[in-house]
Design a protein around this motif. Structure first.
Motif, PDB file in Angstrom:
ATOM      1  N   PRO A 122      -0.383  33.841   8.847  1.00 31.47           N
ATOM      2  CA  PRO A 122      -0.195  32.929   8.130  1.00 31.47           C
ATOM      3  C   PRO A 122       0.930  33.223   6.812  1.00 31.47           C
ATOM      4  O   PRO A 122       1.260  34.248   6.871  1.00 31.47           O
ATOM      5  N   LEU A 123       0.956  32.200   6.197  1.00 29.73           N
ATOM      6  CA  LEU A 123       1.989  32.321   5.104  1.00 29.73           C
ATOM      7  C   LEU A 123       1.222  33.192   3.979  1.00 29.73           C
ATOM      8  O   LEU A 123      -0.063  33.229   3.684  1.00 29.73           O
ATOM      9  N   LEU A 124       1.962  34.085   2.988  1.00 31.64           N
ATOM     10  CA  LEU A 124       1.550  34.893   2.191  1.00 31.64           C
ATOM     11  C   LEU A 124       0.773  34.082   1.190  1.00 31.64           C
ATOM     12  O   LEU A 124      -0.349  34.571   0.641  1.00 31.64           O
ATOM     13  N   SER A 125       1.245  32.988   0.729  1.00 35.51           N
ATOM     14  CA  SER A 125       0.645  32.187  -0.234  1.00 35.51           C
ATOM     15  C   SER A 125      -0.883  31.786   0.204  1.00 35.51           C
ATOM     16  O   SER A 125      -1.752  31.765  -0.767  1.00 35.51           O
ATOM     17  N   ALA A 126      -1.229  31.680   1.230  1.00 37.34           N
ATOM     18  CA  ALA A 126      -2.607  31.448   1.646  1.00 37.34           C
ATOM     19  C   ALA A 126      -3.392  32.672   1.881  1.00 37.34           C
ATOM     20  O   ALA A 126      -4.769  32.404   1.829  1.00 37.34           O
ATOM     21  N   LEU A 127      -2.916  33.725   1.671  1.00 37.73           N
ATOM     22  CA  LEU A 127      -3.791  34.947   1.607  1.00 37.73           C
ATOM     23  C   LEU A 127      -4.067  35.544   0.475  1.00 37.73           C
ATOM     24  O   LEU A 127      -5.040  36.272   0.202  1.00 37.73           O
ATOM     25  N   ILE A 128      -3.721  34.810  -0.613  1.00 37.87           N
ATOM     26  CA  ILE A 128      -4.202  35.348  -1.973  1.00 37.87           C
ATOM     27  C   ILE A 128      -5.537  35.366  -2.106  1.00 37.87           C
ATOM     28  O   ILE A 128      -6.218  36.151  -2.746  1.00 37.87           O
ATOM     29  N   ILE A 150      -3.897  47.163  -2.236  1.00 42.07           N
ATOM     30  CA  ILE A 150      -4.874  47.351  -3.473  1.00 42.07           C
ATOM     31  C   ILE A 150      -4.836  48.519  -4.143  1.00 42.07           C
ATOM     32  O   ILE A 150      -4.748  48.777  -5.342  1.00 42.07           O
ATOM     33  N   GLN A 151      -4.732  49.620  -3.322  1.00 41.84           N
ATOM     34  CA  GLN A 151      -4.545  51.167  -3.801  1.00 41.84           C
ATOM     35  C   GLN A 151      -3.441  51.265  -4.549  1.00 41.84           C
ATOM     36  O   GLN A 151      -3.347  51.986  -5.458  1.00 41.84           O
ATOM     37  N   ALA A 152      -2.242  50.783  -4.029  1.00 38.06           N
ATOM     38  CA  ALA A 152      -1.064  51.020  -4.516  1.00 38.06           C
ATOM     39  C   ALA A 152      -0.985  50.432  -5.911  1.00 38.06           C
ATOM     40  O   ALA A 152      -0.503  50.762  -6.978  1.00 38.06           O
ATOM     41  N   HIS A 153      -1.612  49.174  -5.892  1.00 39.03           N
ATOM     42  CA  HIS A 153      -1.331  48.125  -7.046  1.00 39.03           C
ATOM     43  C   HIS A 153      -2.022  48.941  -8.296  1.00 39.03           C
ATOM     44  O   HIS A 153      -1.628  48.937  -9.321  1.00 39.03           O
ATOM     45  N   ALA A 154      -3.304  49.293  -7.909  1.00 40.76           N
ATOM     46  CA  ALA A 154      -4.129  50.108  -8.719  1.00 40.76           C
ATOM     47  C   ALA A 154      -3.670  51.372  -9.499  1.00 40.76           C
ATOM     48  O   ALA A 154      -3.733  51.511 -10.442  1.00 40.76           O
ATOM     49  N   ALA A 155      -2.826  51.897  -8.457  1.00 41.20           N
ATOM     50  CA  ALA A 155      -1.981  53.029  -9.029  1.00 41.20           C
ATOM     51  C   ALA A 155      -0.576  52.674  -9.834  1.00 41.20           C
ATOM     52  O   ALA A 155       0.069  53.584 -10.081  1.00 41.20           O
ATOM     53  N   GLY A 156      -0.526  51.560  -9.808  1.00 37.01           N
ATOM     54  CA  GLY A 156       0.934  51.180 -10.440  1.00 37.01           C
ATOM     55  C   GLY A 156       1.893  51.271  -9.730  1.00 37.01           C
ATOM     56  O   GLY A 156       3.136  51.154 -10.180  1.00 37.01           O
ATOM     57  N   GLU A 157       1.944  51.168  -8.388  1.00 34.32           N
ATOM     58  CA  GLU A 157       3.002  51.056  -7.449  1.00 34.32           C
ATOM     59  C   GLU A 157       3.264  49.575  -7.327  1.00 34.32           C
ATOM     60  O   GLU A 157       2.494  48.692  -6.866  1.00 34.32           O
ATOM     61  N   THR A 158       4.561  49.399  -6.885  1.00 37.80           N
ATOM     62  CA  THR A 158       5.156  48.034  -6.563  1.00 37.80           C
ATOM     63  C   THR A 158       5.443  48.016  -4.951  1.00 37.80           C
ATOM     64  O   THR A 158       6.665  48.781  -4.742  1.00 37.80           O
ATOM     65  N   LEU A 159       4.627  47.739  -4.406  1.00 40.25           N
ATOM     66  CA  LEU A 159       4.855  47.895  -2.594  1.00 40.25           C
ATOM     67  C   LEU A 159       4.648  46.366  -2.111  1.00 40.25           C
ATOM     68  O   LEU A 159       3.685  46.217  -1.782  1.00 40.25           O
ATOM     69  N   PRO A 160       5.385  45.529  -2.155  1.00 38.62           N
ATOM     70  CA  PRO A 160       5.221  44.025  -2.037  1.00 38.62           C
ATOM     71  C   PRO A 160       4.920  43.863  -0.502  1.00 38.62           C
ATOM     72  O   PRO A 160       5.646  44.353   0.293  1.00 38.62           O
ATOM     73  N   ILE A 161       3.860  43.054  -0.163  1.00 40.88           N
ATOM     74  CA  ILE A 161       3.524  42.458   1.145  1.00 40.88           C
ATOM     75  C   ILE A 161       4.645  41.398   1.451  1.00 40.88           C
ATOM     76  O   ILE A 161       4.997  40.647   0.922  1.00 40.88           O
ATOM     77  N   VAL A 162       5.328  41.779   2.653  1.00 37.40           N
ATOM     78  CA  VAL A 162       6.250  40.645   3.218  1.00 37.40           C
ATOM     79  C   VAL A 162       5.853  39.820   4.325  1.00 37.40           C
ATOM     80  O   VAL A 162       6.685  39.200   4.818  1.00 37.40           O
ATOM     81  N   ALA A 163       4.751  40.260   5.057  1.00 30.00           N
ATOM     82  CA  ALA A 163       4.354  39.503   6.318  1.00 30.00           C
ATOM     83  C   ALA A 163       2.844  39.928   6.584  1.00 30.00           C
ATOM     84  O   ALA A 163       2.407  40.955   6.026  1.00 30.00           O
ATOM     85  N   ALA A 164       2.127  39.176   7.389  1.00 31.45           N
ATOM     86  CA  ALA A 164       0.848  39.677   7.746  1.00 31.45           C
ATOM     87  C   ALA A 164       0.391  39.084   9.114  1.00 31.45           C
ATOM     88  O   ALA A 164       1.063  38.034   9.567  1.00 31.45           O
ATOM     89  N   ARG A 165      -0.452  39.815   9.480  1.00 28.73           N
ATOM     90  CA  ARG A 165      -0.982  39.201  10.946  1.00 28.73           C
ATOM     91  C   ARG A 165      -2.736  39.209  10.746  1.00 28.73           C
ATOM     92  O   ARG A 165      -3.108  40.368  10.350  1.00 28.73           O
ATOM     93  N   LYS A 166      -3.139  37.988  11.265  1.00 32.02           N
ATOM     94  CA  LYS A 166      -4.669  37.982  11.051  1.00 32.02           C
ATOM     95  C   LYS A 166      -5.237  37.751  12.406  1.00 32.02           C
ATOM     96  O   LYS A 166      -4.627  37.366  13.288  1.00 32.02           O
ATOM     97  N   ASN A 167      -6.459  38.253  12.554  1.00 33.73           N
ATOM     98  CA  ASN A 167      -7.283  38.246  13.921  1.00 33.73           C
ATOM     99  C   ASN A 167      -8.571  37.760  13.149  1.00 33.73           C
ATOM    100  O   ASN A 167      -9.129  37.927  12.222  1.00 33.73           O
TER     101      ASN A 167
END
Length: 347
Positions: A295-301, A101-118
């Motif tokens: 999870p799939l990234l689409s489910a995390l939006i 979110i911080q990167a997004h707000a600063a105009g940086e493109t740093l795509p999320i490519v995987a996730a782990r949830k607890n």
């Protein structure tokens, strides 16, 4: 030259000396499907925190499965990692839910490519020695450690919202993530959101000074732990690095699954040998993390959008962002294939 630019140049110079090399940009590689072999000589520079990531992959035997040569750089907190990305010094990093979110707000493109949830919360609220706080409502009037750009930011904001409080009801003390343990030990703040192993170490080492924590039940409705793997666009545009990143996604998921299914080996390798905790403390940490899933990234939006809105409503980012822009959904097939390949749990 501004302080911000000086810091950025310092990070860039440091990594140029330590790691060498220049990161080039080519046409975007397309994730998913059958990956080509990673060309010999491919290198990835990966951010780590508390040496957890490198210990995980090596202990699980997944390090060798990635066809690239991996160099780990250790950091404390998402803002420092973001600076290194800006300096062109990183290809990949595991961070919490807020640095993207911080990167997004600063105009940086740093795509999320995987996730782990607890299923358990991101952090736990430690309370300074000698003070007792039993409910989130008792945060009113307290000095609370606050680190913008880290997962601690929405964790604190969510706690205040849950307690019916606003930031005007407390004193938020701006600190870097690495300063939290010292600040709570010294009484510089009344409350600090600590992650492991810092939380357990604080309670253990300062038990004689009546170190305490807000009860676990008060954390139940707070954001659960999310680890995001996000990448440099330059790396994703390089076909060789992009193939290596797809392999890394697979190995990261498999290694995380190994740790869940082999808690004794994981506790010994990381919490005992690397972090110096007692085995019983390590097992308590593992147990407190709850269930783990990928999870799939689409489910995390939707959940990421809630965090974006929470931070925006608090006035910490200037405009409302579209959380969907933070994810590279092209990696969903890679994640699904990795999850489908996981071995069953032993009976």
């Amino acid at each position: 030259m501004s302080i911000k630019k000086l810091r950025l140049h310092a990070v860039c110079a440091l990594f140029s000396l330590a790691l060498g090399g220049v990161f080039g940009a080519h046409a975007f590689a397309q994730p998913g499907g059958t990956d080509p072999a990673v060309p010999a000589g491919t290198k990835l520079v990966v951010a780590d925190q508390n040496e957890a990531l490198q210990t995980l992959l090596r202990s699980a035997g997944e390090q060798a499965r990635v066809g690239a040569s991996i160099t780990y750089a250790n950091f404390l907190g998402g803002p420092a990692i973001l600076e290194a990305f800006r300096a062109g010094a990183l290809d990949l990093a595991v961070v919490g839910n807020t640095p993207p979110i911080q990167a997004h707000a600063a105009g940086e493109t740093l795509p999320i490519v995987a996730a782990r949830k607890n299923s358990a919360p991101d952090y736990q609220f430690a309370v300074r020695p000698g003070l007792t706080i039993n409910t989130l409502k008792e945060l009113k009037g307290k000095k609370i450690a606050y680190a913008e750009g880290t997962g601690r930011q929405p964790f604190v904001l969510a706690a205040l919202k849950l307690a019916g409080l606003s930031r005007r009801d407390v004193r938020l003390v701006p600190l870097r993530a690495g300063e939290f343990p010292t600040a709570i030990r010294s009484g510089q703040v009344d409350v600090a959101a600590l992650n492991e192993p810092h939380f357990s170490r604080y309670l253990r080492d300062y038990a004689d000074q009546k170190a305490s924590a807000i009860p676990a039940a008060e954390h139940a409705a707070l954001p659960t732990s999310t680890a995001y793997l996000y990448a440099s666009p330059k790396a994703l545009k390089d076909p060789a690095k992009a193939a290596a990143i797809r392999q890394f996604v697979n190995s990261w998921i498999r290694a995380s699954d190994w740790a869940v299914k082999h808690p004794q080996q994981w506790v010994q390798a990381y919490y005992v040998k690397n972090q110096g905790l007692k085995p019983e403390d390590g097992f308590a940490i593992v147990k407190s993390e709850g269930k783990v899933y990928y999870p799939l990234l689409s489910a995390l939006i939707p959940s990421q959008q809630q965090l974006v809105d929470l931070i925006h409503d608090a006035g910490d980012i200037p405009k409302r962002l579209d959380a969907g822009e933070e994810f590279d959904l092209g990696f969903d097939p890679v994640i699904k294939a990795a999850v489908d390949s996981l071995p069953p749990a032993a009976n």
